[in-house]
Structure formats: C-alpha cells, structure tokens
Write an enzyme that holds these catalytic residues in place. Structure first.
Site, PDB file in Angstrom:
ATOM      1  N   TYR A 123       0.820  -1.214   0.000  1.00 15.62           N
ATOM      2  CA  TYR A 123       0.000   0.000   0.000  1.00 15.62           C
ATOM      3  C   TYR A 123       0.849   1.257   0.000  1.00 15.62           C
ATOM      4  CZ  TYR A 123       0.910   0.925   4.977  1.00 15.62           C
ATOM      5  OH  TYR A 123       1.514   1.221   6.177  1.00 15.62           O
TER       6      TYR A 123
ATOM      7  N   LYS B  64       6.391  -2.062   1.886  1.00 15.57           N
ATOM      8  CA  LYS B  64       5.242  -1.449   2.582  1.00 15.57           C
ATOM      9  C   LYS B  64       4.053  -2.408   2.472  1.00 15.57           C
ATOM     10  CE  LYS B  64       3.268   3.210   3.190  1.00 15.57           C
ATOM     11  NZ  LYS B  64       3.399   3.320   4.637  1.00 15.57           N
TER      12      LYS B  64
ATOM     13  N   GLU C 125      12.639   1.977  14.027  1.00 19.02           N
ATOM     14  CA  GLU C 125      11.722   3.037  13.588  1.00 19.02           C
ATOM     15  C   GLU C 125      10.463   2.997  14.442  1.00 19.02           C
ATOM     16  OE1 GLU C 125      10.171   2.425   9.608  1.00 19.02           O
ATOM     17  OE2 GLU C 125       9.927   0.274   9.931  1.00 19.02           O
TER      18      GLU C 125
ATOM     19  N   LEU D  19      11.187   0.990   6.959  1.00 19.21           N
ATOM     20  CA  LEU D  19      10.624   1.516   5.718  1.00 19.21           C
ATOM     21  C   LEU D  19      11.410   2.762   5.315  1.00 19.21           C
ATOM     22  CD1 LEU D  19       8.209   1.167   3.698  1.00 19.21           C
ATOM     23  CD2 LEU D  19       7.154   3.064   4.941  1.00 19.21           C
TER      24      LEU D  19
HETATM   25  C1  LIG Z   1       6.621   1.598   9.603  1.00 20.95           C
HETATM   26  C2  LIG Z   1       6.693   2.940   8.963  1.00 20.95           C
HETATM   27  N1  LIG Z   1       7.885   3.569   8.906  1.00 20.95           N
HETATM   28  C3  LIG Z   1       7.991   4.790   8.353  1.00 20.95           C
HETATM   29  C4  LIG Z   1       6.891   5.453   7.838  1.00 20.95           C
HETATM   30  C5  LIG Z   1       7.049   6.813   7.226  1.00 20.95           C
HETATM   31  O1  LIG Z   1       7.008   6.739   5.833  1.00 20.95           O
HETATM   32  P1  LIG Z   1       6.502   7.964   4.938  1.00 20.95           P
HETATM   33  O2  LIG Z   1       7.342   9.134   5.327  1.00 20.95           O
HETATM   34  O3  LIG Z   1       6.749   7.523   3.551  1.00 20.95           O
HETATM   35  O4  LIG Z   1       5.064   8.166   5.265  1.00 20.95           O
HETATM   36  C6  LIG Z   1       5.643   4.821   7.858  1.00 20.95           C
HETATM   37  C7  LIG Z   1       4.473   5.505   7.294  1.00 20.95           C
HETATM   38  O5  LIG Z   1       3.361   5.115   7.443  1.00 20.95           O
HETATM   39  C8  LIG Z   1       5.541   3.528   8.430  1.00 20.95           C
HETATM   40  O6  LIG Z   1       4.355   2.890   8.468  1.00 20.95           O
END
Ligand SMILES: Cc1ncc(COP(=O)(O)O)c(C=O)c1O
Length: 289
Positions: free
Chosen positions: A32, A146, A178, A202
């Site tokens: 997603y 993701k 994270e 991620l």
């Molecule tokens: C596990 C995780 N890490 C990091 C992020 C941050 O990613 P982004 O800046 O692309 O939203 C998300 C965003 O939902 C996430 O679910």
C-alpha cells in the site's frame, strides 16, 4: 457522494467491494501507499509511486497500470472527491483466488483500490510535540516492503495508545529501528541521525525529504544505526511520516527530551519542510513556525 478507484474505474465508494477470497483480505498479500494532499495537490507523488512499484515487485506483484496512468487516475479521484487537504490511500493485492498459501497461477488479476480521506495537518502536536514509548521490534525482516501485513506495527501502536502516547519507538535489542508508523531521528552534538534505509525499516518518503533538507541547508546528518543509550542521551528526538510530517518527540517512557519542548533543529526542519511543501503545493494557510 464519495468515490473510490477499483481496478481502474472510479465508482461510488459504497459500491467498491472485494471478494471474501481476495488475498489481501485473507493473507494481507499486498502492498500500500499513503499520499498527502496539500491545497489540492499531491506532495511527492512520484516518490510514493516509485516505492509502490518497488514494494509490489518485492512480493512478485506486477502492477496493472503504469506510474503515469496511476498518477492520472489518482488525480481524477482527488478531483471527483474534491479533496483539498488529506490523504489518498491505495493498495494492490495479488487478487482473488481459492484460498491457498501458494500464489495463484494463470490469469489472476491484482486488485487495486484507492480512496481519499480528509485529514487536517496535526498543527497542535507539531507545535507541542508528542510522547512515545519504547517497544521491542517483533516484525519480519523485510520492513522495507510497505506490506499490508501490519500486525507487528498495530500491536506496538496499540501499546503506545494504551499508555496515552502517540508513537511506539521500536528497537531490535539495543538498536533503534523506527516507529510503528514513522521513522525516528535523534540530534546528537548538533548532528541529525536516523537509521540507514535497509531491510529493517521503511524507507520513508518524508525521511528522504528531511535528509535532502539537511544536506541542502548545512545541517550535519548521518544515516546509521543508533542505540537506545544514544536515544536516551539525545538533545532532540523527532519522528517523520506522510501525515505526521516533522513531529517533535518530547517524552519517551515518561522521561522528558530537551526539557519537554520542541528543539531548535527540529523547528528548523519543520520550517524547511513547510517551505518544501509550499514549493510543490502552494502557500500553506496555517504554519507550525
Ligand atoms: C513503519 C513505517 N515507517 C515509516 C513510515 C514513514 O514513511 P513515509 O514518510 O513515507 O510516510 C511509515 C508511514 O506510514 C511507516 O508505516
């Protein structure tokens, strides 16, 4: 009336349904994206769609549309729903087939869904900061994908929520990875430090925007693993995500960070981030700084 995108067609959201044997529903067998809209414009859409393609490829799903087609369809959906400030959520699954762990063979088409959500900027939290807890990272070893499988993230976020906190900062042993839905940054001796983008986290689109902002504005930055001890001693801590932007963390496990207020480097990055949004999406009415 709200509309949704289902396999290339924009239809009434109430009529957008998938089969009980859709593999996303049964196995979380899909990926997603969440794309932010400011002033009716998609922010960093190319980066999000690039990651969407990469995540899909990572689990062997070929997207049924090109990135250009997707961009056009998402924009059409946004216009239909007259979305000015909010998110576009989109997901693709391996499609519908008799339940079996093994991937279906033959012509099973992926299911692609997108819809919009009105979400305002979290200005109060962006100004005052949020609280977090620490929790062991129990997720799989392909956090760079993701994936729809978010149980590890959900359990962590729920634990934070039950303790009145916004986020759960995850760690594998002594190494901080994270947040449950965000990337984590510390400031140590004036240097911004965040986990390197590998299989353990991620690769956040917001994280990459922040890295560029640091590099272009003479803010020292390092992508490397940092420890719980470094987090504990950090001058400032902040998290980043598409909806949380650059969010100060002012308390972890009940202990105050930077005297419980947003720190100077965090505020500088919030200001630079807003300027970047304005460059791509036009002037913001309400600002953090
Ligand atoms: C596990 C995780 N890490 C990091 C992020 C941050 O990613 P982004 O800046 O692309 O939203 C998300 C965003 O939902 C996430 O679910």
């Amino acid at each position: 009336m709200e509309f949704a995108l289902l396999n290339g067609s924009i239809i009434k959201r109430s009529e957008a349904k998938v089969d009980v044997e859709d593999r996303g529903y049964q196995f979380g067998d899909g990926v997603y994206e969440v794309i932010r809209i400011y002033n009716g414009k998609m922010f960093t859409v190319a980066e999000h769609l690039k990651r969407f393609v990469k995540s899909a490829e990572g689990i062997g799903i070929t997207l049924p549309f090109t990135t250009l087609q997707l961009t056009e369809m998402l924009e059409e959906l946004r216009i239909k729903n007259n979305l000015q400030t909010g998110n576009i959520y989109m997901q693709v699954t391996r499609g519908t087939a008799p339940r079996n762990h093994v991937f279906p063979t033959g012509d099973v088409a992926p299911t692609l869904v997108a819809y919009t959500i009105k979400v305002v900027r979290p200005l109060e939290n962006l100004k005052s900061g949020v609280k977090a807890i620490l929790t062991e990272d129990i997720r799989w070893l392909r956090c760079d994908i993701k994936s729809l499988n978010l149980l590890g993230n959900l359990l962590a976020k729920q634990k934070a929520s039950e303790q009145g906190c916004f986020e759960a900062i995850q760690h594998r042993g002594q190494d901080v990875t994270e947040g449950s839905s965000s990337n984590i940054f510390i400031v140590k001796n004036g240097t911004v430090i965040t986990h390197e983008s590998n299989h353990l986290i991620l690769k956040g689109i917001t994280k990459d925007v922040i890295l560029d902002l640091c590099n272009n504005n003479d803010i020292p930055v390092q992508e490397r693993t940092f420890s719980l001890a470094e987090l504990d001693e950090a001058e400032e801590v902040f998290l980043s995500s598409t909806t949380a932007e650059v969010m100060p963390v002012i308390e972890i496990n009940g202990k105050k960070i930077s005297a419980g207020v947003s720190g100077p480097i965090t505020q500088k990055l919030q200001n630079l981030f807003e300027k970047e949004v304005e460059k791509q999406c036009g002037l913001l009415v309400d600002k953090v700084i």
